[in-house]
Design an enzyme around this catalytic site. Structure first.
Site, PDB file in Angstrom:
ATOM      1  N   TYR A 188      -2.008  -0.024  10.166  1.00  0.00           N
ATOM      2  CA  TYR A 188      -2.110  -0.612   8.826  1.00  0.00           C
ATOM      3  C   TYR A 188      -0.906  -0.208   7.983  1.00  0.00           C
ATOM      4  O   TYR A 188      -0.296  -1.041   7.304  1.00  0.00           O
ATOM      5  CB  TYR A 188      -3.408  -0.149   8.165  1.00  0.00           C
ATOM      6  CG  TYR A 188      -3.543  -0.540   6.714  1.00  0.00           C
ATOM      7  CD1 TYR A 188      -3.869  -1.844   6.358  1.00  0.00           C
ATOM      8  CD2 TYR A 188      -3.347   0.397   5.696  1.00  0.00           C
ATOM      9  CE1 TYR A 188      -4.001  -2.208   5.012  1.00  0.00           C
ATOM     10  CE2 TYR A 188      -3.481   0.045   4.368  1.00  0.00           C
ATOM     11  CZ  TYR A 188      -3.801  -1.253   4.032  1.00  0.00           C
ATOM     12  OH  TYR A 188      -3.920  -1.612   2.712  1.00  0.00           O
ATOM     13  N   SER A 202       0.852  -1.189   0.000  1.00  0.00           N
ATOM     14  CA  SER A 202       0.000   0.000   0.000  1.00  0.00           C
ATOM     15  C   SER A 202       0.883   1.233   0.000  1.00  0.00           C
ATOM     16  O   SER A 202       1.971   1.229   0.592  1.00  0.00           O
ATOM     17  CB  SER A 202      -0.914   0.029   1.220  1.00  0.00           C
ATOM     18  OG  SER A 202      -1.608   1.265   1.315  1.00  0.00           O
TER      19      SER A 202
END
Length: 249
Positions: A162, A148
């Site tokens: 995250y 990501s």
């Protein structure tokens, strides 16, 4: 549809919806047999499999919690028993955990996020290497991890845990690529930005969208295209690469 499963089997973790489902459909269209892994949404996984089969491809839905070692072993065994020899792995399964500041984060959320995003990726890659590596008598193959852009941006005030988990995916990808580079295995990652899936609410897409150079969220199909290219022979000299697909963000 190309020659069905001519390229071998690819296991896609978290393949029942969103980016994972798009990856499954794209790889099947490219001629791979696809194991659609899921943790809980069996109906969604079955729908992905049904669509692939209706298009002339081969696919099976297999339940497994990627953070559980026994489940991972069973996933690889069942996938190969049903669909043939392994050619690749897409480590797509992941969760964001609760959104909020770090000082609001609970241990349970942190533990589960790291278990799925980091431990699950590493466990699945380990079992893939044991099968694919020429060191173990394998024929080589490709591993693509889903990272990501949060690993670079940090996701402050929302999802720092995250972001940290995806930072681990970046370093793991580069390290494993160097470890098995002469054993017939290529290891790469795709780092999506804001993608129009359940993981990114419409509110978040509307809020972040204007800050993206291309002024829009990406689609799951656009991420699937990047994954499929890294998986394919066209990327035969590409390993240890983090491919950013984020509209310039």
């Amino acid at each position: 549809m190309n020659d069905v499963s001519a390229r071998g089997l690819v296991i896609v973790t978290g393949g029942s919806r969103g980016i994972g489902a798009a990856i499954c459909r794209k790889l099947a269209a490219d001629g791979y047999a696809v194991a659609v892994n899921y943790a809980a949404r069996s109906a969604d996984a079955d729908a992905v499999v049904a669509g692939i089969r209706q298009s002339g491809g081969r696919a099976s839905a297999i339940a497994a919690d990627v953070s559980n070692e026994d489940d991972v072993r069973r996933l690889f065994e069942l996938a190969q028993a049903e669909l043939g020899p392994l050619a690749g792995l897409v480590n797509n399964a992941g969760i964001t955990g609760a959104s909020g500041r770090l000082d609001e984060l609970t241990l349970d959320v942190l533990t589960r996020t790291m278990a799925i995003n980091v431990i699950g990726t590493i466990l699945c890659a380990r079992d893939a290497v044991r099968i694919l590596s020429t060191r173990h008598g394998g024929r080589g193959g490709s591993i693509v991890n889903l990272g990501s852009v949060a690993a670079r941006l940090g996701a402050p005030g929302e999802l720092v845990q995250y972001a940290a988990s995806k930072g681990a995916i970046d370093s793991f990808t580069m390290g494993l690529a160097r470890e098995v580079g002469d054993e017939g295995i290529r290891v790469n990652a795709v780092a999506p930005g804001i993608i129009d899936t359940e993981m990114n609410s419409q509110e978040r897409q509307a809020r972040v969208g204007p800050t993206i150079p291309m002024k829009r969220a990406g689609t799951a199909a656009e991420i699937a295209e990047a994954v499929a290219w890294l998986m394919s022979p066209a990327a035969s000299y590409v390993t240890g690469t983090i491919m950013t697909v984020s509209g310039g963000r």
